[in-house]
Design an enzyme around this catalytic site. Sequence first.
Site, PDB file in Angstrom:
ATOM      1  N   LYS A 182     -10.918   3.199   2.565  1.00 55.53           N
ATOM      2  CA  LYS A 182      -9.743   4.124   2.817  1.00 55.53           C
ATOM      3  C   LYS A 182      -9.305   4.558   4.049  1.00 55.53           C
ATOM      4  O   LYS A 182      -8.170   4.757   4.554  1.00 55.53           O
ATOM      5  CB  LYS A 182     -10.279   5.281   2.106  1.00 55.53           C
ATOM      6  CG  LYS A 182     -10.510   5.461   0.570  1.00 55.53           C
ATOM      7  CD  LYS A 182     -10.826   6.750  -0.006  1.00 55.53           C
ATOM      8  CE  LYS A 182     -11.960   7.555   0.774  1.00 55.53           C
ATOM      9  NZ  LYS A 182     -13.273   6.970   0.650  1.00 55.53           N
ATOM     10  N   THR A 221      -9.529   2.745   6.979  1.00 54.36           N
ATOM     11  CA  THR A 221      -8.547   1.639   7.451  1.00 54.36           C
ATOM     12  C   THR A 221      -7.252   1.578   6.903  1.00 54.36           C
ATOM     13  O   THR A 221      -6.249   1.457   7.622  1.00 54.36           O
ATOM     14  CB  THR A 221      -9.131   0.122   6.911  1.00 54.36           C
ATOM     15  OG1 THR A 221     -10.428  -0.070   7.809  1.00 54.36           O
ATOM     16  CG2 THR A 221      -8.258  -0.868   7.743  1.00 54.36           C
ATOM     17  N   ARG A 271     -11.993  12.471   9.076  1.00 46.77           N
ATOM     18  CA  ARG A 271     -13.583  13.172   9.140  1.00 46.77           C
ATOM     19  C   ARG A 271     -14.082  12.446  10.477  1.00 46.77           C
ATOM     20  O   ARG A 271     -13.879  11.476  11.052  1.00 46.77           O
ATOM     21  CB  ARG A 271     -14.192  12.745   8.206  1.00 46.77           C
ATOM     22  CG  ARG A 271     -13.918  13.908   6.879  1.00 46.77           C
ATOM     23  CD  ARG A 271     -14.678  13.395   5.471  1.00 46.77           C
ATOM     24  NE  ARG A 271     -14.654  12.380   5.313  1.00 46.77           N
ATOM     25  CZ  ARG A 271     -15.493  11.741   4.557  1.00 46.77           C
ATOM     26  NH1 ARG A 271     -16.717  12.351   3.984  1.00 46.77           N
ATOM     27  NH2 ARG A 271     -15.453  10.573   3.895  1.00 46.77           N
ATOM     28  N   LYS A 298     -24.028   1.703   6.198  1.00 45.05           N
ATOM     29  CA  LYS A 298     -22.369   1.696   5.902  1.00 45.05           C
ATOM     30  C   LYS A 298     -21.593   1.296   7.164  1.00 45.05           C
ATOM     31  O   LYS A 298     -20.703   0.589   7.165  1.00 45.05           O
ATOM     32  CB  LYS A 298     -22.303   3.067   5.160  1.00 45.05           C
ATOM     33  CG  LYS A 298     -20.684   3.069   5.053  1.00 45.05           C
ATOM     34  CD  LYS A 298     -20.438   4.436   4.438  1.00 45.05           C
ATOM     35  CE  LYS A 298     -19.044   4.471   4.465  1.00 45.05           C
ATOM     36  NZ  LYS A 298     -18.461   6.039   3.963  1.00 45.05           N
ATOM     37  N   ALA A 344     -19.279  14.212   0.664  1.00 41.46           N
ATOM     38  CA  ALA A 344     -18.449  14.326  -0.597  1.00 41.46           C
ATOM     39  C   ALA A 344     -19.211  14.570  -1.836  1.00 41.46           C
ATOM     40  O   ALA A 344     -18.557  14.574  -2.987  1.00 41.46           O
ATOM     41  CB  ALA A 344     -17.325  13.102  -0.509  1.00 41.46           C
ATOM     42  N   PHE A 347     -15.338   9.145  -0.817  1.00 44.37           N
ATOM     43  CA  PHE A 347     -15.225   8.447  -2.328  1.00 44.37           C
ATOM     44  C   PHE A 347     -14.095   8.251  -2.977  1.00 44.37           C
ATOM     45  O   PHE A 347     -12.959   8.019  -2.381  1.00 44.37           O
ATOM     46  CB  PHE A 347     -16.651   9.275  -2.822  1.00 44.37           C
ATOM     47  CG  PHE A 347     -17.901   9.033  -2.232  1.00 44.37           C
ATOM     48  CD1 PHE A 347     -18.251   7.955  -1.531  1.00 44.37           C
ATOM     49  CD2 PHE A 347     -18.653  10.310  -2.098  1.00 44.37           C
ATOM     50  CE1 PHE A 347     -19.497   8.053  -0.953  1.00 44.37           C
ATOM     51  CE2 PHE A 347     -19.974  10.318  -1.475  1.00 44.37           C
ATOM     52  CZ  PHE A 347     -20.184   9.129  -0.778  1.00 44.37           C
ATOM     53  N   PHE A 399      -7.721  -8.581   1.080  1.00 39.67           N
ATOM     54  CA  PHE A 399      -8.853  -9.236   1.986  1.00 39.67           C
ATOM     55  C   PHE A 399      -8.501 -10.743   1.723  1.00 39.67           C
ATOM     56  O   PHE A 399      -7.859 -11.086   0.930  1.00 39.67           O
ATOM     57  CB  PHE A 399     -10.139  -9.084   1.291  1.00 39.67           C
ATOM     58  CG  PHE A 399     -10.759  -7.698   1.556  1.00 39.67           C
ATOM     59  CD1 PHE A 399     -11.852  -7.684   2.430  1.00 39.67           C
ATOM     60  CD2 PHE A 399     -10.356  -6.504   0.932  1.00 39.67           C
ATOM     61  CE1 PHE A 399     -12.419  -6.371   2.572  1.00 39.67           C
ATOM     62  CE2 PHE A 399     -10.666  -5.215   1.172  1.00 39.67           C
ATOM     63  CZ  PHE A 399     -11.800  -5.090   2.075  1.00 39.67           C
ATOM     64  N   TRP A 449      -5.927  -4.311   8.149  1.00 41.81           N
ATOM     65  CA  TRP A 449      -6.843  -4.647   8.924  1.00 41.81           C
ATOM     66  C   TRP A 449      -6.485  -6.038   9.747  1.00 41.81           C
ATOM     67  O   TRP A 449      -7.044  -6.011  10.912  1.00 41.81           O
ATOM     68  CB  TRP A 449      -7.910  -4.883   7.770  1.00 41.81           C
ATOM     69  CG  TRP A 449      -9.375  -5.545   8.410  1.00 41.81           C
ATOM     70  CD1 TRP A 449     -10.232  -4.632   8.774  1.00 41.81           C
ATOM     71  CD2 TRP A 449      -9.627  -6.633   8.839  1.00 41.81           C
ATOM     72  NE1 TRP A 449     -11.526  -5.297   9.415  1.00 41.81           N
ATOM     73  CE2 TRP A 449     -11.084  -6.593   9.482  1.00 41.81           C
ATOM     74  CE3 TRP A 449      -9.141  -7.928   8.938  1.00 41.81           C
ATOM     75  CZ2 TRP A 449     -11.690  -7.696  10.173  1.00 41.81           C
ATOM     76  CZ3 TRP A 449      -9.822  -9.083   9.512  1.00 41.81           C
ATOM     77  CH2 TRP A 449     -10.942  -8.885   9.896  1.00 41.81           C
TER      78      TRP A 449
END
Length: 557
Positions: free
Chosen positions: A71, A73, A94, A105, A274, A302, A382, A410
């Site tokens: 999210k 990115t 954030r 993560k 979240a 999330f 991807f 990306w």
Amino acid sequence: MIKSDLEIAHASKMRPISEIASKLGIAHDDLRPYGKYVAKLPLKLIDQEKLKGKKLILVTAITPTKSGEGKTTVSIGLSEGLNILGVKTAVVLREPSLGPVFGMKGGAAGGGYSQVLPMESINLHFTGDFAAVEKAHNLLSALLDNHIHSQKNTLNIDPRKIIWKRVMDMNERALRDIVIGLGGSAQGIPRESGFDITAASEVMAALCLSNDLMDLKEKLGNIIIGYTYQDEPVRAHQLKAQGAMAALMKHTIMPNLVQTIEGNPAIIHGGPFANIAQGSNSIIATKMGLSLADFVVTEAGFASDLGGEKFLDLKCQYGNLKPDVAVIVATIRALKSHAGMPYEELKNPNSQAVKDGLPNLDKHIENMKHFMLTPVVAINKFATDSEEEINAVLAHCDKMGVKVALSEGWEKGGNGCLDLAQTVKEAAESGMSNFTPLYHFDWSIEQKIETVARKIYGAAEVEYSVKAKQQIKLFNKIGLDKLPICIAKTQYSLSDDPQLINKPTGFTIKIREFDIAAGAGFIIPIAGTIMRMPGLPSKPAAENIDIDAEGNITGLF
């Protein structure tokens, strides 16, 4: 050879922060610089009149999986794309917690060619906002135990009913449950306690739902730290804590200005969980962006059933914000995962598995329509995605009448998000959205919970434990029943069972107990087990991070 995020960040040329500020019309004298590339923004730059006519874009996602959806990115790439189209845009995000940075993560500064810079600073300490939240929280903890020890507990606090713990910004499972006050009468009153991670602190949630410093001070004073022997709530202001706590937050309340790889403005502020909080940046940061830019792209933690719902029902109602578009991030890998495909096989093309996972996407589209928002699906592409798999999603969205576009931020930065940016721009300017919250604050606690559970999760029933029912009676008695709800449940399923993937039906949401964030301003119904203090994995990311004699950091993603 594919470059790491850190290598890409190091190869990027950063502009002085005053140059980034000038894109938003901010005078140099209004900046509070933190070095050459970061600055705090004073709250006087927020202008309610300037918010009119601005466009707010919420980026949410399908149900998270182990493969990751990206999210942040997508949010950054979308912002870059909108700026290329000539739309004055800021991305508002954030702040990262050190827990994920050193754990499993990773950070929260985007990835590839859709990053915010300086990424090392943002991921490691940044401007000290998390440290200030931690200190303010722990000051209240110290004042509480000092009151019981030195002031003979004149507030009649029952030590067995103290709910206020301590926090630190690190994954540390050994501190989840501890006993304090050991060592004799001079060391305090022995009792059970523990630590949460700083992002789980109510101080963080209060910061992100405040409109200014005085509002924050009031919220801090309203924090419930425990109950008396007669079950009356004891608040922070009864310990005279709110003034000193707010003083520690004097600079923290100001949002942070940084830049994207392509030299566009990014505002970063706050970082609540979240699961047990609202999971989005501060009201102040979002209003700052809307005061200074024409479009603001922001994300919620999330998926739409957690961060998305809380952004819309809590943050937007408290901040009087009206989003114009909801971007739903989906990946081919995640869709295959929701179809039950094993993680190690997700790189293998399987268009049927993609189709089998589409019901999860459908539910998140439906969720945004519940709020009368126009959804746009962003396929975060991807390298392993096949053309057939992508076409399956495109055809499905077209059949549903939902706008969809690829996001290749990306790999390509803003140029990889031009189609998405154009689609979002058209949706935002169409006036099709008519944002409406799901519930009103003055509804009963049960009505609010059941509305979210049935409409957003797709639950058939809601059950309450005996303890939960008793707590509802207490909240009604002490006047907390008109607060909004912030349901804590697993992020890995629309239900409260992480094993129920895709789009489960016929399930029951089980509310086993409640937490309270009376200062921040919400009630927390807890469904399932929620970890407030994570632990490190067997091979922590911290093992790969290093620094040389010149101060060059390596191994940071």
